[in-house]
Design an enzyme around this catalytic site. Sequence first.
Site, short mmCIF file in Angstrom:
data_model
loop_
_atom_site.label_atom_id
_atom_site.label_comp_id
_atom_site.label_asym_id
_atom_site.label_seq_id
_atom_site.Cartn_x
_atom_site.Cartn_y
_atom_site.Cartn_z
N GLU A 1 135.47 72.16 50.66
CA GLU A 1 136.58 73.06 51.15
C GLU A 1 137.73 73.22 50.34
O GLU A 1 138.67 72.53 50.60
CB GLU A 1 136.94 72.88 52.71
CG GLU A 1 137.84 73.93 53.31
CD GLU A 1 138.24 73.53 54.50
OE1 GLU A 1 137.84 72.65 55.06
OE2 GLU A 1 139.06 74.38 55.27
N LYS B 1 132.82 75.96 51.39
CA LYS B 1 133.74 76.54 52.59
C LYS B 1 134.78 77.26 51.98
O LYS B 1 136.10 76.47 52.04
CB LYS B 1 134.08 75.38 53.60
CG LYS B 1 135.02 75.95 54.61
CD LYS B 1 134.91 74.93 55.62
CE LYS B 1 136.04 75.43 56.85
NZ LYS B 1 136.15 74.66 57.94
C1 5MM Z 1 141.34 75.71 57.18
O1 5MM Z 1 141.09 74.73 58.22
C2 5MM Z 1 139.67 74.50 58.29
C3 5MM Z 1 139.12 75.87 59.09
O2 5MM Z 1 139.74 76.39 60.15
P1 5MM Z 1 140.14 77.78 60.11
O3 5MM Z 1 139.28 78.73 60.30
O4 5MM Z 1 141.12 77.94 61.40
O5 5MM Z 1 141.02 78.24 59.01
C4 5MM Z 1 139.68 73.60 59.38
O6 5MM Z 1 138.40 73.16 59.41
C5 5MM Z 1 140.75 72.37 58.87
O7 5MM Z 1 140.25 71.71 57.92
C6 5MM Z 1 140.68 71.61 60.31
O8 5MM Z 1 141.33 72.15 61.42
C7 5MM Z 1 141.45 70.44 59.98
O9 5MM Z 1 143.02 70.66 59.60
P2 5MM Z 1 144.01 69.59 59.53
O10 5MM Z 1 145.17 70.28 58.93
O11 5MM Z 1 144.37 69.13 60.96
O12 5MM Z 1 143.48 68.61 58.43
#
Ligand code: 5MM
Length: 337
Positions: A178, A220
Amino acid sequence: MDNIEAMQATVADMVQPGRGVLAADESLPTIGKRFTAIGVENTEENRRAWRDLLVTTEGLGQYISGIILFEETLDQKTSDGRGIPQAAWDQGIVPGVKVDKGKIPLALSPGDLITQGLDGLADRLETYKQQGARFAKWREVYKIEGDAPTPHGIEANAEMLARYAAVCQSVGVVPIVEPEVLMDGDHSIEKHGEVTEAVQHAVFHALHRHHVILELMILKPNMVLPGKECPKANPEEVAEATLKVLKRTVPAAVPSINFLSGGQSAEEATVNLNAINRLKGNAPWALSISYGRALQQPALHAWMGKEENRPAAQAALLERARLNHLAMLAQYDPSMG
Ligand code: 5MM
């Protein structure tokens, strides 16, 4: 089953027409922010209750093929006593886990960020496998601000993603890779596209250097969008800009591209995904989701931490998942939302 066969089975279970990934892997501070917005305290029990609600939504497996969990959740149980990873399997949803330890500033490189968590990763993955995880996720974050991301920052982040992916594959765990170029700021859609292209090029060079098997990973990425502070682009523009970058940078061997939603509203994320799939043409990969906020927000606001709201929250999640299922098949119409 050897490691390669195990990963082939995981990819086959996760990459299916009309099904995508639910990202429910918010770290403690991030889930805290989501809970604060609905007046819910960030306790272990509330986090368990929320993720129990998500994973036990009846029928979710029709549209969702994988769920990314936070480390803590792998060990938690549903109210009816099943392990949360098992409850996912019971719906045909493959459980996975976020394995990065979050981002910090990249030393001596103002504006660049870097994600931590490589130390001891192979050992941690063995534990996660025993707890039921079959895939992992690691996120690198790029802010468009001043000179950032710098060429050096882009290389350093690519190297991290590739090292993470190689460790995962060495123990039979499918890596979700990602790289997120944030939509925060006032950049144009063209600038977002240029940066995303440079980032993806660097990521795939690094994956190649580290012998990562592209057939056994999932990408991703962000969609290509104008900055949050700018007027929105229409879905066709987003689709065109996004596909242009991905076609230039992502090898055909990658089975699936599962977008993050990145702060788009639930509706925008569905409409844009639908436009991407409409314009897909002969693009070789599945174009699916790994949404967090765009799947969870409506359900979270229906829930508000109250047990009596559980059915309404589950209905909201199921509906969002269904609409995104239609968008993956390019069959969504905004009048449906
Ligand atoms: C970018 O965030 C990821 C996808 O979520 P969205 O669709 O809301 O953008 C998400 O998997 C993110 O990596 C996780 O929520 C973990 O984020 P943190 O900031 O807690 O490491």
